[in-house]
Design a protein around this motif. Structure first.
Motif, PDB file in Angstrom:
ATOM      1  N   ARG A 205       0.959  -1.021  -0.065  1.00  0.00           N
ATOM      2  CA  ARG A 205       0.433   0.037   0.222  1.00  0.00           C
ATOM      3  C   ARG A 205       0.447   1.292   0.165  1.00  0.00           C
ATOM      4  O   ARG A 205       1.936   0.851   0.647  1.00  0.00           O
ATOM      5  N   LEU A 206       0.722   2.757  -0.800  1.00  0.00           N
ATOM      6  CA  LEU A 206       0.518   3.914  -0.579  1.00  0.00           C
ATOM      7  C   LEU A 206       0.100   4.265  -0.859  1.00  0.00           C
ATOM      8  O   LEU A 206      -1.682   3.961  -0.912  1.00  0.00           O
ATOM      9  N   LYS A 207       0.388   5.843  -0.097  1.00  0.00           N
ATOM     10  CA  LYS A 207      -0.910   6.778   0.231  1.00  0.00           C
ATOM     11  C   LYS A 207      -0.626   8.248  -0.774  1.00  0.00           C
ATOM     12  O   LYS A 207       0.381   8.590  -0.259  1.00  0.00           O
ATOM     13  N   GLY A 208      -1.315   8.051  -0.737  1.00  0.00           N
ATOM     14  CA  GLY A 208      -1.507  10.111  -1.618  1.00  0.00           C
ATOM     15  C   GLY A 208      -2.399  10.409  -1.159  1.00  0.00           C
ATOM     16  O   GLY A 208      -4.042  10.810  -1.493  1.00  0.00           O
ATOM     17  N   GLN A 209      -2.394  11.858  -0.522  1.00  0.00           N
ATOM     18  CA  GLN A 209      -3.626  12.645  -0.018  1.00  0.00           C
ATOM     19  C   GLN A 209      -3.831  12.324   1.044  1.00  0.00           C
ATOM     20  O   GLN A 209      -3.625  11.682   2.150  1.00  0.00           O
ATOM     21  N   GLU A 210      -5.175  11.478   0.514  1.00  0.00           N
ATOM     22  CA  GLU A 210      -6.454  11.615   1.293  1.00  0.00           C
ATOM     23  C   GLU A 210      -7.279  10.312   1.262  1.00  0.00           C
ATOM     24  O   GLU A 210      -7.588   9.250   2.174  1.00  0.00           O
TER      25      GLU A 210
ATOM     26  N   VAL B 190      -0.792  -4.387  -8.069  1.00  0.00           N
ATOM     27  CA  VAL B 190      -1.852  -5.589  -8.460  1.00  0.00           C
ATOM     28  C   VAL B 190      -1.392  -6.769  -8.571  1.00  0.00           C
ATOM     29  O   VAL B 190      -1.392  -7.455  -9.562  1.00  0.00           O
ATOM     30  N   GLU B 191       0.697  -6.413  -8.923  1.00  0.00           N
ATOM     31  CA  GLU B 191       1.284  -7.766  -8.719  1.00  0.00           C
ATOM     32  C   GLU B 191       2.465  -7.234  -8.479  1.00  0.00           C
ATOM     33  O   GLU B 191       2.703  -6.286  -8.004  1.00  0.00           O
ATOM     34  N   GLU B 192       3.378  -9.044  -8.037  1.00  0.00           N
ATOM     35  CA  GLU B 192       4.399  -8.535  -7.411  1.00  0.00           C
ATOM     36  C   GLU B 192       5.810  -8.160  -8.001  1.00  0.00           C
ATOM     37  O   GLU B 192       6.238  -7.988  -9.525  1.00  0.00           O
TER      38      GLU B 192
ATOM     39  N   THR C 271       4.010   8.375  -0.300  1.00  0.00           N
ATOM     40  CA  THR C 271       4.229   7.872   1.528  1.00  0.00           C
ATOM     41  C   THR C 271       3.939   6.453   0.847  1.00  0.00           C
ATOM     42  O   THR C 271       2.698   5.364   0.751  1.00  0.00           O
ATOM     43  N   LEU C 272       4.920   5.705   1.369  1.00  0.00           N
ATOM     44  CA  LEU C 272       4.568   4.112   1.326  1.00  0.00           C
ATOM     45  C   LEU C 272       4.819   3.288   2.426  1.00  0.00           C
ATOM     46  O   LEU C 272       4.652   3.780   3.969  1.00  0.00           O
ATOM     47  N   VAL C 273       3.015   2.689   2.665  1.00  0.00           N
ATOM     48  CA  VAL C 273       2.688   2.628   3.881  1.00  0.00           C
ATOM     49  C   VAL C 273       2.796   1.516   4.396  1.00  0.00           C
ATOM     50  O   VAL C 273       2.748   1.299   5.665  1.00  0.00           O
ATOM     51  N   ASP C 274       2.906  -0.020   3.884  1.00  0.00           N
ATOM     52  CA  ASP C 274       3.434  -0.826   3.888  1.00  0.00           C
ATOM     53  C   ASP C 274       5.418  -1.154   4.171  1.00  0.00           C
ATOM     54  O   ASP C 274       5.670  -0.693   2.584  1.00  0.00           O
ATOM     55  N   PRO C 275       5.887  -1.220   5.702  1.00  0.00           N
ATOM     56  CA  PRO C 275       7.082  -1.405   5.668  1.00  0.00           C
ATOM     57  C   PRO C 275       7.687  -2.329   4.204  1.00  0.00           C
ATOM     58  O   PRO C 275       7.017  -3.425   4.599  1.00  0.00           O
ATOM     59  N   LEU C 276       8.999  -2.513   4.259  1.00  0.00           N
ATOM     60  CA  LEU C 276       9.772  -3.323   3.117  1.00  0.00           C
ATOM     61  C   LEU C 276      10.941  -3.415   3.878  1.00  0.00           C
ATOM     62  O   LEU C 276      11.828  -2.919   4.414  1.00  0.00           O
TER      63      LEU C 276
END
Length: 380
Positions: free
Chosen positions: A127-132, A138-140, A173-178
């Motif tokens: 997941r990534l975030k853009g403003q709201e 959708v693929e690896e 913004t990267l929501v899920d840590p890698l």
């Protein structure tokens, strides 16, 4: 929407002989007076405040409402008038269902902070975030050892046109840590998102539906399948310059389509059930032809008390012209701009730009911010 425009040219129909409420009331009063004379041999004329007339008027309200339901029931079975669930049922007769809301799409670029000795994997659903709004891959994705970047297709988690319009670099913004350090950024504007298909778009596809049964690849058939793919496609122009070669030019929500949208639509149209196997189909963005809008308008001295209202109407008229002009293959026509502005209530208008520009079937006119000048009051 050429199909809808054609539908407007079909005759208007009524299932209640276009009777008005006033006509119904007077007819009921007339029938009452006539029947009273037949039964009693006496003449009765109902005055305006006569209780019998008032009773008949009250009855007419309920009866006319029934007339309206009858008229609506008949019209909902006709494509020209049908709306909502009635239109969905008409669509079912052609094997068509209304397009539900779809999410916008873009391409995200993942960039490592340093080259690694082994491949770096970006899981599907990251997941990534853009403003709201949130987006997800959708693929690896995979960044091979020794390289720094990879591009991964991404969709908005919220369906609809609301996800459209994020410019390049807006989603960072990267929501899920890698398990590695990486920067993220969208490399395309987000587009392709569409709300649930509106009645006018669905009616257009129903009108075009008979073409889908053809295996000869007629223009309306390609237009049908393009608009079935996404209701975000508001412009579609099919051009065949040589046998077996089909170029499809599209606009998405009034804007040029992104490369990812073109690619996905092209893959959809490669389906052998939707095109002749011998056709080579290419989806393209139309070539843009830049034009400018620059005009000065004047308001009648007698309308000085309406200056603010007319100024707003002129701006709306200019926007209406831009929307009218924003069609693939439509020549730049300043006379239409003059017509729109004059209808806004001005005294006169002087058009500096644009001049008439011929547009080919594979081009579209795109304008910059219009220059609108109020020249003051004039007599006449």
């Amino acid at each position: 929407m050429e199909g809808i425009e054609r539908l407007k040219n079909y005759p208007d129909v009524t299932f209640i002989e276009a009777i008005s409420f006033d006509k119904l009331k007077e007819s009921m009063v007339s029938d009452f007076e006539k029947r009273y004379r037949e039964l009693t041999g006496n003449t009765m004329t109902l005055a305006a405040a006569d209780p019998y007339r008032l009773i008949l008027y009250a009855c007419a309200v309920a009866i006319y409402q029934g007339y309206q339901y009858t008229d609506k029931a008949g019209k909902m079975g006709l494509l020209k008038y049908s709306t909502g669930d009635f239109l969905d049922n008409l669509a079912a007769l052609k094997g068509i269902t209304r397009n539900e809301a779809v999410p916008s799409r873009t391409t995200m670029r993942f960039t490592l902070s340093a080259v690694q000795s082994r491949k770096a994997v970006i899981p599907k659903g990251t997941r990534l975030k853009g403003q709201e709004l949130y987006f997800e891959t959708v693929e690896e994705g995979e960044i091979p050892a020794g390289e720094l970047t990879t591009d991964v297709p991404t969709v908005c988690q919220t369906a609809g046109a609301i996800g459209n319009g994020y410019r390049e670099g807006d989603i960072t913004t990267l929501v899920d840590p890698l398990p590695f350090n990486a920067k993220v950024s969208n490399v395309e504007i987000t587009d392709g998102g569409a709300d649930r298909e509106e009645d006018t778009d669905l009616a257009e596809r129903i009108y075009l539906a008979p073409s889908k049964y053809s295996t000869a690849g007629p223009e309306p058939a390609y237009e049908y399948w393009v608009k079935t793919y996404s209701s975000a496609v508001d412009e579609c122009r099919v051009i065949t310059e040589s046998p077996g070669e089909v170029d499809i030019y599209i606009m998405v929500d009034g804007k040029l389509p992104t490369e990812s949208f073109i690619k996905e639509l092209t893959e959809k149209l490669k389906n052998g059930e939707q095109r002749p196997l011998t056709d080579h189909v290419v989806v393209k963005a139309p070539e843009t032809v830049k034009y400018e809008i620059d005009f000065t308008y004047y308001i009648r001295s007698s309308d000085r008390d309406m200056v603010d209202t007319i100024q707003k109407a002129v701006k709306n008229a200019c926007n209406n012209f831009i929307a009218w002009q924003n069609k693939i293959g439509k020549d730049i026509t300043p006379s239409q701009l003059i017509s729109e502005i004059m209808q806004a209530g001005v005294q006169s208008v002087e058009i500096k730009k644009p001049s008439y520009i011929e547009i080919s079937d594979s081009q579209i006119g795109i304008t910059s911010e219009p220059v609108i000048t109020y020249g003051g009051l004039r007599d006449g």
